[in-house]
Design an enzyme around this catalytic site. Structure first.
Site, PDB file in Angstrom:
ATOM      1  N   ASN A 134      58.714  -4.854  56.082  1.00 20.43           N
ATOM      2  CA  ASN A 134      57.867  -3.993  55.280  1.00 20.43           C
ATOM      3  C   ASN A 134      57.648  -2.631  56.092  1.00 20.43           C
ATOM      4  OD1 ASN A 134      57.157  -5.965  53.469  1.00 20.43           O
ATOM      5  ND2 ASN A 134      55.701  -6.951  54.875  1.00 20.43           N
ATOM      6  N   ILE A 135      57.463  -1.582  55.310  1.00 20.37           N
ATOM      7  CA  ILE A 135      57.373  -0.084  55.838  1.00 20.37           C
ATOM      8  C   ILE A 135      55.831  -0.271  56.155  1.00 20.37           C
ATOM      9  CG2 ILE A 135      57.462   2.142  55.456  1.00 20.37           C
ATOM     10  CD1 ILE A 135      59.780   1.626  53.582  1.00 20.37           C
ATOM     11  N   ARG A 156      50.823   3.854  58.790  1.00 18.66           N
ATOM     12  CA  ARG A 156      51.299   4.816  59.713  1.00 18.66           C
ATOM     13  C   ARG A 156      51.997   5.873  58.756  1.00 18.66           C
ATOM     14  NH1 ARG A 156      54.506   1.366  64.214  1.00 18.66           N
ATOM     15  NH2 ARG A 156      52.685   0.254  65.067  1.00 18.66           N
ATOM     16  N   CYS A 163      62.721  11.862  62.225  1.00 19.50           N
ATOM     17  CA  CYS A 163      63.081  10.434  62.739  1.00 19.50           C
ATOM     18  C   CYS A 163      64.702  10.667  63.442  1.00 19.50           C
ATOM     19  CB  CYS A 163      63.030   9.444  61.718  1.00 19.50           C
ATOM     20  SG  CYS A 163      64.208   9.587  60.115  1.00 19.50           S
TER      21      CYS A 163
END
Length: 222
Positions: free
Chosen positions: A135-136, A140, A160
């Site tokens: 899961n993301i 955040r 990233c």
């Protein structure tokens, strides 16, 4: 009269001298004349040397953007993780903020660069796992979006590691706030992720609820 006689005598002697000379060898006429080519003028050589020196100097001052760098909107940029060679380029952006989506500690060299240029670091670590059912963390992503939505943090660089998945999800959710259609959002995501596009990322962006966040005009410049 004496001068005319003298000139006539000189011409006659010169003609007789040339008549008595042996004929030139035929091979002289057939020889390769490439060795007789005139060298290039000094001015051309100097211009060539100056051009090479200028090119070398330009190469030394070349600004190299980070991997997958692009402008998202007015005052908002995206990229992969900037390394040392990219910092002069990052400096040219005159950033106020950097938004890092990696969980690892930020490199000391990069932190020193940010401090030296008065750039604020926001870090919301998101696991870069390749597992399809991981899961993301929506919370955040929301916190990251709040940083991007605050124009006081602009210009801001979102990054990233590779500038593909985590950055792509944040930018995709930002596009939903800008009322982009899903087709355009997915097209932009896949332009950076290419063959490594993740179905889980696309699903996350599609289902992401933007109701709790303020909506934006089509561009930050509006």
């Amino acid at each position: 009269m004496r001068q005319e006689a003298t000139c006539s005598l000189v011409l006659t002697q010169d003609a007789q001298h040339r008549k008595n000379q042996p004929p030139l060898a035929e091979e002289d006429d057939d020889r390769d004349h490439t060795d007789d080519a005139m060298p290039p003028p000094c001015s051309i050589l100097l211009r060539q040397e100056e051009g090479e020196a200028t090119a070398a100097a330009a190469g030394e001052g070349l600004l190299v953007p980070p991997l997958n760098f692009a402008m998202v909107d007015h005052g908002v940029y995206r990229s992969g993780f900037p390394d040392i060679s990219n910092l002069p380029f990052v400096e040219s952006l005159r950033l106020r903020s950097v938004l890092c989506l990696c969980p690892e500690p930020y490199p000391e060299a990069n932190q020193e660069f940010l401090r030296a240029h008065g750039i604020r670091l926001f870090q919301f670590g998101i696991d870069g796992s390749k597992e399809p059912f991981v899961n993301i963390p929506e919370d955040r992503i929301r916190e990251a979006l709040k940083v991007v939505l605050d124009v006081a943090n602009h210009p801001v660089l979102i990054h990233c590691k590779r500038g593909k998945h985590r950055t792509g999800c944040v930018v995709g959710c930002l596009r939903k706030l800008q009322r982009w259609c899903l087709t355009s959002i997915f097209d932009e995501y896949q332009r950076f992720a290419a063959a490594k596009a993740r179905v889980s990322d696309l699903r996350f962006m599609e289902l992401f609820d933007i109701s709790s966040l303020k909506h934006l005009p089509a561009s930050f410049s509006c």
